[in-house]
Enzyme design. Structure first.
Site, PDB file in Angstrom:
ATOM      1  N   HIS A 264       0.950  -1.239  -0.169  1.00 52.35           N
ATOM      2  CA  HIS A 264       0.034   0.029  -0.154  1.00 52.35           C
ATOM      3  C   HIS A 264       0.892   1.279  -0.166  1.00 52.35           C
ATOM      4  CE1 HIS A 264      -3.245   2.997   1.105  1.00 52.35           C
ATOM      5  NE2 HIS A 264      -4.167   1.940   0.678  1.00 52.35           N
ATOM      6  N   GLU A 322      -7.767  -5.244  -0.146  1.00 49.89           N
ATOM      7  CA  GLU A 322      -8.223  -5.947  -1.207  1.00 49.89           C
ATOM      8  C   GLU A 322      -8.387  -7.536  -0.943  1.00 49.89           C
ATOM      9  OE1 GLU A 322      -9.828  -4.262  -2.857  1.00 49.89           O
ATOM     10  OE2 GLU A 322      -8.650  -2.821  -4.168  1.00 49.89           O
TER      11      GLU A 322
HETATM   12  N1  ACO Z   1       3.798  -7.682  -4.623  1.00 48.98           N
HETATM   13  C1  ACO Z   1       5.235  -7.805  -5.034  1.00 48.98           C
HETATM   14  N2  ACO Z   1       6.080  -6.838  -4.725  1.00 48.98           N
HETATM   15  C2  ACO Z   1       5.376  -5.417  -4.601  1.00 48.98           C
HETATM   16  C3  ACO Z   1       4.102  -5.373  -4.204  1.00 48.98           C
HETATM   17  C4  ACO Z   1       3.357  -6.623  -4.460  1.00 48.98           C
HETATM   18  N3  ACO Z   1       1.813  -6.752  -4.074  1.00 48.98           N
HETATM   19  N4  ACO Z   1       3.736  -3.841  -4.037  1.00 48.98           N
HETATM   20  C5  ACO Z   1       4.842  -3.288  -4.165  1.00 48.98           C
HETATM   21  N5  ACO Z   1       6.062  -4.193  -4.468  1.00 48.98           N
HETATM   22  C6  ACO Z   1       7.372  -3.840  -4.775  1.00 48.98           C
HETATM   23  C7  ACO Z   1       7.783  -3.053  -5.913  1.00 48.98           C
HETATM   24  O1  ACO Z   1       7.665  -4.166  -7.178  1.00 48.98           O
HETATM   25  C8  ACO Z   1       8.830  -2.261  -5.557  1.00 48.98           C
HETATM   26  O2  ACO Z   1       9.895  -2.981  -5.756  1.00 48.98           O
HETATM   27  P1  ACO Z   1      11.370  -2.669  -6.165  1.00 48.98           P
HETATM   28  O3  ACO Z   1      11.563  -1.078  -5.358  1.00 48.98           O
HETATM   29  O4  ACO Z   1      12.103  -3.606  -5.967  1.00 48.98           O
HETATM   30  O5  ACO Z   1      10.851  -2.391  -7.869  1.00 48.98           O
HETATM   31  C9  ACO Z   1       8.550  -1.989  -4.090  1.00 48.98           C
HETATM   32  O6  ACO Z   1       7.700  -3.111  -3.575  1.00 48.98           O
HETATM   33  C10 ACO Z   1       7.814  -0.623  -3.920  1.00 48.98           C
HETATM   34  O7  ACO Z   1       6.577  -0.562  -4.811  1.00 48.98           O
HETATM   35  P2  ACO Z   1       6.074   0.685  -5.308  1.00 48.98           P
HETATM   36  O8  ACO Z   1       5.318   0.600  -6.593  1.00 48.98           O
HETATM   37  O9  ACO Z   1       6.922   1.939  -5.301  1.00 48.98           O
HETATM   38  O10 ACO Z   1       5.053   1.067  -4.243  1.00 48.98           O
HETATM   39  P3  ACO Z   1       3.570   1.878  -4.541  1.00 48.98           P
HETATM   40  O11 ACO Z   1       3.530   2.748  -3.125  1.00 48.98           O
HETATM   41  O12 ACO Z   1       3.625   2.746  -5.787  1.00 48.98           O
HETATM   42  O13 ACO Z   1       2.434   0.997  -4.650  1.00 48.98           O
HETATM   43  C11 ACO Z   1       0.722  -0.505  -4.697  1.00 48.98           C
HETATM   44  C12 ACO Z   1       1.418   0.552  -4.020  1.00 48.98           C
HETATM   45  C13 ACO Z   1       0.421  -0.011  -5.997  1.00 48.98           C
HETATM   46  C14 ACO Z   1      -0.634  -0.639  -4.025  1.00 48.98           C
HETATM   47  C15 ACO Z   1       1.469  -1.689  -4.810  1.00 48.98           C
HETATM   48  O14 ACO Z   1       1.870  -2.124  -3.477  1.00 48.98           O
HETATM   49  C16 ACO Z   1       0.732  -2.817  -5.630  1.00 48.98           C
HETATM   50  O15 ACO Z   1       0.818  -2.960  -6.734  1.00 48.98           O
HETATM   51  N6  ACO Z   1       0.170  -3.919  -4.906  1.00 48.98           N
HETATM   52  C17 ACO Z   1      -0.684  -4.892  -5.639  1.00 48.98           C
HETATM   53  C18 ACO Z   1      -1.819  -4.216  -6.143  1.00 48.98           C
HETATM   54  C19 ACO Z   1      -3.052  -4.122  -5.036  1.00 48.98           C
HETATM   55  O16 ACO Z   1      -3.114  -4.880  -4.040  1.00 48.98           O
HETATM   56  N7  ACO Z   1      -3.677  -2.981  -5.046  1.00 48.98           N
HETATM   57  C20 ACO Z   1      -4.892  -2.614  -4.227  1.00 48.98           C
HETATM   58  C21 ACO Z   1      -4.353  -1.425  -3.218  1.00 48.98           C
HETATM   59  S1  ACO Z   1      -5.386  -1.194  -2.001  1.00 48.98           S
HETATM   60  C22 ACO Z   1      -6.408  -0.017  -2.828  1.00 48.98           C
HETATM   61  O17 ACO Z   1      -6.326   0.854  -3.629  1.00 48.98           O
HETATM   62  C23 ACO Z   1      -8.035   0.128  -2.106  1.00 48.98           C
END
Ligand code: ACO
Length: 385
Positions: A264, A322
């Site tokens: 998140h 989620e």
């Molecule tokens: N699985 C694996 N790796 C992840 C995940 C995940 N669910 N989430 C983040 N990471 C990793 C990224 O790949 C990144 O790694 P890196 O630096 O080695 O490349 C690091 O963690 C940071 O990720 P960011 O994209 O910078 O984090 P951000 O704050 O933008 O992401 C987000 C938040 C979009 C929710 C992300 O965690 C994600 O894509 N989760 C999966 C989708 C999801 O569950 N969405 C629902 C969110 S809740 C809502 O909106 C109601």
């Protein structure tokens, strides 16, 4: 006007405070969510959805008379105008995805005049119609999509019960209604998430609430926002049995895939909504007597957290809302295609409340950009390029 940026560029506006709100407070470090002054754990499991809508719109819980008034106003607005139904029929024949049908049908709210029960000058009119009609739109569309005729709302039933009734034609058991209300209350508002920000930007131009909500639906649809619960549950089904959790999740992470339902932007500890929904899901599955899927989900969650810590050390990737949304909505008998639309049925109340707040502030949201392109180009005619 001076267009020089006053602060440094921040990709994704991370940690930038763009808005002040009384609607919800997300404490990402402590893992706490407050909705209009109430901890989500306290409000979500006790309030009816109508009470939560009233609370967001008026900043106070309704007394009985006001609650009856709101329920009646929603009842009046709940049936769909002819034009909305015609659009849904056409969309179903084109096999349009549910979120796109919802976005298009939401736009038709502008076409209907304020109905009985809404004064012409009541600026809650559009919001009332949107909140009231979202479940009717989703249920009617889903039935049309599956070759069935829509079911008219039942004025004897509340908002959440009506949604389940219009989907199946069966009056839902109280435990089902309670579980759905808990879900809708849990997701009703959540700080400056992407869709809410979209809604506020649109209203800040003095545009209307329907336009704001249509834009917000478009933002919610994306898999990084509201589109995750379906895929989250698909993974649990793909795993099927607890001993497959580790090899399957490890393979996904090795391929660089994200695990849906984890991570998140704001929460760096477990999302408090995940706990509320996990408890509600457990209760619901116990009522049905089949806790196998719930048990498997807990094991998948545990394995996912262990592997995320291993593959993404220091990122603090925790369970988000989620993951248990998927389990709860599945327990209510909803197909995965309806998970994000059901999220919208809850969140539309938050969007409209933000629209009122933004309208009262009456300040155009207009950030700046930093030019990162080529400079000093000179025009060449087509034959010389
Ligand atoms: N699985 C694996 N790796 C992840 C995940 C995940 N669910 N989430 C983040 N990471 C990793 C990224 O790949 C990144 O790694 P890196 O630096 O080695 O490349 C690091 O963690 C940071 O990720 P960011 O994209 O910078 O984090 P951000 O704050 O933008 O992401 C987000 C938040 C979009 C929710 C992300 O965690 C994600 O894509 N989760 C999966 C989708 C999801 O569950 N969405 C629902 C969110 S809740 C809502 O909106 C109601």
């Amino acid at each position: 006007m001076n267009d020089e940026p006053t602060t440094a560029f921040v990709a994704g506006l991370e940690d930038v405070v763009a808005v002040q709100t009384r609607l919800s407070d997300v404490d990402g470090e402590a893992g706490e969510l407050t909705i209009a002054g109430f901890r989500v754990e306290e409000l979500a499991r006790q309030a009816s959805f109508e009470e939560t809508v009233y609370l967001l719109w008026h900043d106070v819980l309704p007394n009985e008379e006001r609650l009856v008034g709101l329920r009646k106003a929603l009842d009046i607005q709940r049936p769909l105008p002819r034009i909305t139904l015609d659009l849904l029929r056409a969309a179903a024949s084109e096999r349009v995805p549910v979120m796109d049908a919802l976005r298009m049908a939401a736009g038709t709210t502008s076409l209907s005049t304020p109905g009985e029960g809404i004064a012409e000058d009541d600026n809650h009119g559009e919001a009332l119609a949107l909140v009231a009609r979202f479940p009717t739109i989703v249920a009617a569309y889903w039935r049309l999509f599956n070759g069935k005729e829509p079911i008219e709302p039942d004025p004897e039933l509340g908002h959440a019960a009506n949604y389940l009734y219009m989907l199946s034609g069966q009056k839902p058991a109280n435990e089902f209604v309670r579980a759905l209300e808990t879900y809708l209350n849990t997701v009703v508002d959540h700080g400056m998430n992407a869709s809410t920000f979209v809604a506020r930007v649109i209203v800040s131009t003095r545009s209307d609430v329907v336009s704001a909500v249509v834009g917000a639906v478009g933002a919610l649809k994306g898999p990084l926002h509201g589109g995750a619960p379906g895929p989250a549950l698909d993974v649990v089904f793909e795993i099927g049995s607890a001993n497959w959790a580790e090899p399957i999740l490890r393979e996904k992470l090795e391929r660089g895939e994200r695990l849906m339902g984890f991570g998140h932007r704001v929460y760096k500890v477990r999302d408090p909504r995940a706990d509320v929904l996990s408890t509600a899901a457990e209760r619901l599955y116990e009522t049905d007597g089949d806790t196998a899927l719930y048990g498997l989900s807990r094991e998948v969650e545990e394995t996912a957290l262990k592997l995320l810590a291993e593959y993404k050390p220091g990122r603090n990737l925790q369970t988000n809302v989620e993951f248990y949304t998927a389990l709860l909505l599945h327990g209510l008998g909803l197909p995965t295609d309806l998970f994000t639309p059901t999220f919208a049925i809850g969140r539309v109340a938050g969007w409209t409340a933000h629209c009122f707040e933004q309208r009262a502030l009456d300040r155009l949201i207009r950030p700046q950009s930093e030019y990162a392109g080529v400079k000093g180009r000179h025009w060449t005619p087509p034959e010389e390029r």
